[in-house]
Design a protein around this motif. Structure first.
Motif, PDB file in Angstrom:
ATOM      1  N   VAL A 153       7.700  -1.735 -20.137  1.00 54.61           N
ATOM      2  CA  VAL A 153       9.207  -0.793 -20.284  1.00 54.61           C
ATOM      3  C   VAL A 153       8.987   0.501 -20.947  1.00 54.61           C
ATOM      4  N   HIS A 154       7.726   0.393 -21.591  1.00 58.90           N
ATOM      5  CA  HIS A 154       7.629   1.919 -22.145  1.00 58.90           C
ATOM      6  C   HIS A 154       6.278   2.530 -21.469  1.00 58.90           C
ATOM      7  N   SER A 155       6.031   2.129 -20.130  1.00 60.33           N
ATOM      8  CA  SER A 155       5.125   2.926 -19.408  1.00 60.33           C
ATOM      9  C   SER A 155       5.780   4.122 -18.424  1.00 60.33           C
ATOM     10  N   ASP A 156       4.793   4.896 -17.760  1.00 58.52           N
ATOM     11  CA  ASP A 156       5.396   6.188 -17.276  1.00 58.52           C
ATOM     12  C   ASP A 156       6.189   5.653 -15.943  1.00 58.52           C
ATOM     13  N   LEU A 157       7.102   6.339 -15.397  1.00 57.83           N
ATOM     14  CA  LEU A 157       7.785   6.229 -14.284  1.00 57.83           C
ATOM     15  C   LEU A 157       7.038   5.885 -12.851  1.00 57.83           C
ATOM     16  N   GLY A 158       7.259   4.861 -12.153  1.00 59.80           N
ATOM     17  CA  GLY A 158       6.730   4.786 -11.062  1.00 59.80           C
ATOM     18  C   GLY A 158       5.875   3.144 -10.992  1.00 59.80           C
ATOM     19  N   VAL A 159       5.178   3.071 -12.184  1.00 61.54           N
ATOM     20  CA  VAL A 159       4.305   1.772 -12.329  1.00 61.54           C
ATOM     21  C   VAL A 159       5.008   0.633 -12.426  1.00 61.54           C
ATOM     22  N   ASP A 160       6.575   0.568 -12.936  1.00 66.40           N
ATOM     23  CA  ASP A 160       7.129  -0.505 -13.002  1.00 66.40           C
ATOM     24  C   ASP A 160       7.516  -1.287 -11.837  1.00 66.40           C
ATOM     25  N   GLU A 161       7.712  -0.593 -10.569  1.00 65.21           N
ATOM     26  CA  GLU A 161       7.989  -1.026  -9.329  1.00 65.21           C
ATOM     27  C   GLU A 161       6.870  -1.913  -8.793  1.00 65.21           C
ATOM     28  N   ILE A 162       5.747  -1.640  -9.161  1.00 63.18           N
ATOM     29  CA  ILE A 162       4.530  -2.240  -8.504  1.00 63.18           C
ATOM     30  C   ILE A 162       4.512  -3.586  -9.407  1.00 63.18           C
ATOM     31  N   LEU A 163       4.373  -3.466 -10.717  1.00 63.72           N
ATOM     32  CA  LEU A 163       4.235  -4.732 -11.605  1.00 63.72           C
ATOM     33  C   LEU A 163       5.624  -5.535 -11.289  1.00 63.72           C
ATOM     34  N   LEU A 164       6.713  -4.916 -11.263  1.00 62.89           N
ATOM     35  CA  LEU A 164       8.091  -5.821 -10.941  1.00 62.89           C
ATOM     36  C   LEU A 164       7.894  -6.623  -9.929  1.00 62.89           C
ATOM     37  N   ASP A 165       7.355  -5.745  -8.664  1.00 59.78           N
ATOM     38  CA  ASP A 165       7.380  -6.618  -7.425  1.00 59.78           C
ATOM     39  C   ASP A 165       6.242  -7.950  -7.542  1.00 59.78           C
ATOM     40  N   LEU A 166       5.178  -7.627  -8.389  1.00 59.95           N
ATOM     41  CA  LEU A 166       4.406  -8.665  -8.359  1.00 59.95           C
ATOM     42  C   LEU A 166       4.834  -9.852  -9.247  1.00 59.95           C
ATOM     43  N   LEU A 167       5.482  -9.380 -10.367  1.00 63.47           N
ATOM     44  CA  LEU A 167       5.923 -10.567 -11.211  1.00 63.47           C
ATOM     45  C   LEU A 167       7.129 -11.156 -10.563  1.00 63.47           C
ATOM     46  N   ALA A 168       7.916 -10.754  -9.802  1.00 60.23           N
ATOM     47  CA  ALA A 168       8.991 -11.355  -9.068  1.00 60.23           C
ATOM     48  C   ALA A 168       8.737 -12.137  -8.028  1.00 60.23           C
ATOM     49  N   THR A 169       7.665 -11.900  -7.440  1.00 60.81           N
ATOM     50  CA  THR A 169       7.276 -12.495  -5.898  1.00 60.81           C
ATOM     51  C   THR A 169       6.357 -13.778  -6.767  1.00 60.81           C
ATOM     52  N   LYS A 170       5.562 -13.557  -7.810  1.00 62.45           N
ATOM     53  CA  LYS A 170       4.719 -14.500  -8.040  1.00 62.45           C
ATOM     54  C   LYS A 170       4.863 -15.332  -9.373  1.00 62.45           C
ATOM     55  N   TYR A 171       5.592 -14.828 -10.319  1.00 60.37           N
ATOM     56  CA  TYR A 171       6.032 -15.667 -11.566  1.00 60.37           C
ATOM     57  C   TYR A 171       7.230 -15.774 -12.013  1.00 60.37           C
TER      58      TYR A 171
END
Length: 598
Positions: A153-171
């Protein structure tokens, strides 16, 4: 595994001595406690600035080393400290500190903005989630997971989309992961306003380095919107959980988490004591509600505000434990005005019709939303359908139905043709539902009421005298419309003293569908028998393009033709001047000159 293979392919470009050294250090650490000093060396390669192939080689060794030891390691924050701890206790405490250091380093790599870490990001996330799975004596380690989400949540803009896709698809398909995601989002929503967050990593002390609060709110909304809806968890009898021991187990099993291997051997016995699907859904709904209530209390940016209002009635309200809890948020949104009020109308209407919300000023606010700009708004289709539904009740007072009829009719004079069509549909339905306002169709002079009153209100003598004394003498003159278009209160608009002359005016509209619709409306009203209501949804999303396409597809039975027995010699027959002098020789000579010029 695919990410591991991609990273392994990059290892081919390694310098052979360094690759052999890292692999040797890892093998020594796994084979003998005597090489425990290799642990800090391998940890030094888990940084965002380290090349991905070095970080991967170190991570594989460290993950294999810590996974079997995690159930034996002490807690990160021990409740009591021994005065004279033994060597084994000191060793395990030291290992725990190194494990915490590894987790912090992995989270830093996961949220790093370096493009060189993209190939390693999925492997790092898998390693973190593996530690979350068994890091708390074999149970779900919520602290590590909260630290990961907090960094995201407190990271720079752009990183959240990659991790969000991984979290949503796998976990996010695992119910326990969703459960702790709601808990973490609730905590962050209550601390994102700048207050101290005790769970924040100690490495981040300077708040000026953190992104703005608006960016953090945007990422929290992305997390909430990526979590699958709760319907799937309520329908499934056997919930799939990331941690095999589960979090929805009876209290009788809470003391049995001693050894991971022993617990896995007894998993068939513990399954008998897992909470029922109904209780699990109830707990999930409670955490879902708390997370959304905390999020909606934040100062949402305008773009997030609009996205929330659009999705609220479909993905949030049906799954809240008590939907009435968000009535304050919706009422505040409805009072803002403009497009925000239009977007909040859908959810507010659901609370009023399905959950017993009482909002006395609802129709006054709805009346104020009728402006020309609403006919070109993005969400106008849903608004007009809701407007028609809100005016469907037969218990509406006559003054209110008449005010909406007059307001819409006045707007029909200045809106696009598609807007006029949807206005006619709503006015038609209002006249069919409320016979008491049929006087608006043909209001005779002096037949209107002298003063509008609401249903159930009685005029006393003093008010009647004041009204008659203050009445303008021009009220009795023909051609005077008593309707007050600028009045914000429908009760004071004098709509019942007016007539729908605007509809009659549009019989000569330049757009053929509008004039035809007016004629059909007059035909329906001339027949006293009750006709079927018009489906507003068929006209609510109209535009110039839809009107034009419908018109060119229409089969024309009569085509206007101009037939003359003799060729006309003037533009207007009654005007003697400006005659046409047409000569074939002059025309041929002009054509020849034009060809020579070309």
């Amino acid at each position: 595994m695919a990410s591991v293979k991609r990273c392994n392919s990059e290892l081919k470009t390694l310098e052979l001595p360094k690759k052999v050294k890292l692999k040797t250090l890892g093998q020594q650490l796994l084979n003998s406690r005597g090489h425990i000093n290799n642990l800090p060396i391998l940890l030094s390669f888990i940084t965002p600035n380290t090349p991905p192939h070095y970080a991967l080689e170190s991570l594989l060794s460290l993950q294999s080393f810590f996974i079997p030891l995690l159930p034996q390691l002490p807690s990160s924050t021990p409740h009591s400290k021994q005065s004279n701890p033994g060597p084994e206790t000191v060793y395990r405490t030291w290992l725990r500190s190194k494990f915490d250091q590894l987790v912090n380093s992995l989270i830093d790599v996961a949220v790093s903005t370096s493009q060189s870490q993209d190939a390693l990001r999925e492997v790092v996330l898998d390693a973190i989630m593996e530690f979350v799975k068994v890091g708390n004596a074999g149970k779900f380690h919520s602290a590590i997971y909260h630290k990961l989400l907090h960094a995201l949540v407190h990271s720079d803009l752009g990183v959240d989309e990659i991790l969000l896709d991984l979290l949503a698809t796998k976990y996010f398909n695992y119910i326990d992961v969703r459960y702790f995601t709601y808990i973490s989002l609730e905590k962050m929503a209550r601390t994102v306003d700048g207050k101290e967050d005790k769970s924040r990593s100690p490495d981040v002390e300077d708040k000026s380095q953190l992104p703005s609060m608006e960016l953090s709110i945007l990422k929290m909304h992305n997390l909430l919107s990526h979590i699958p809806p709760l319907e799937a968890s309520e329908e499934k009898l056997d919930h799939e959980m990331w941690n095999g021991l589960g979090i929805f187990i009876g209290k009788s099993n809470s003391k049995e988490h001693v050894n991971l291997e022993a617990k896995q051997a007894k998993s068939h016995k513990s399954n008998e004591k897992v909470l029922s699907s109904r209780n699990v859904a109830k707990k999930m709904k409670s955490k879902f509600t708390k997370a959304w209530i905390a999020f909606l209390s934040l100062p949402l940016p305008l773009d997030v505000y609009k996205e929330v209002l659009v999705m609220l009635h479909q993905t949030v309200i049906p799954h809240l434990s008590s939907p009435i809890m968000i009535c304050d948020f919706l009422i505040r949104s409805y009072d803002i005005g403009g497009v925000v009020s239009v977007m909040a109308l859908n959810s507010l209407y659901i609370l009023m019709t399905q959950h017993g919300l009482e909002y006395p000023n609802f129709y006054n606010k709805l009346y104020g939303l009728l402006e020309p700009s609403i006919f070109i708004a993005k969400h106008r289709a849903k608004f007009f359908q809701l407007l028609d539904s809100c005016l469907k009740s037969p218990l509406l007072p006559a003054y209110l139905a008449a005010a909406f009829c007059k307001k819409l009719s006045r707007l029909a004079l200045c809106v696009p043709p598609s807007g006029s069509l949807v206005i006619f549909a709503i006015v038609h339905n209002l006249l069919q539902r409320h016979p008491s306002i049929n006087c608006l169709v043909h209001q005779e002079r002096g037949a209107g009421t002298t003063r509008e009153t609401s249903a159930g209100d009685n005029d006393n003598s003093e008010n009647a005298k004041d009204t008659s004394a203050s009445r303008d003498l021009s009220d009795d003159k023909p051609g005077i419309d008593h309707f007050k278009n600028e009045e914000s209160d429908p009760k004071d608009s004098n709509a019942l003293r007016s007539s729908l002359w605007e509809i009659d005016t549009l019989r000569h509209h330049y757009c053929p569908p509008v004039s035809r619709f007016v004629l059909s409306l007059e035909n329906d009203l001339s027949v006293r028998a009750r006709t079927a209501e018009i489906a507003v949804k068929d006209f609510s999303s109209g535009s110039y393009a839809t009107v034009f396409n419908n018109e060119i597809r229409r089969r024309v039975k009569q085509v206007p033709l101009a037939f003359y027995k003799e060729t006309p010699t003037s533009l207007f027959s009654e005007f003697p001047g400006w005659t046409f002098q047409f000569n074939d020789e002059d025309h041929q000579e002009a054509s020849a000159k034009k060809q020579r010029i070309v």
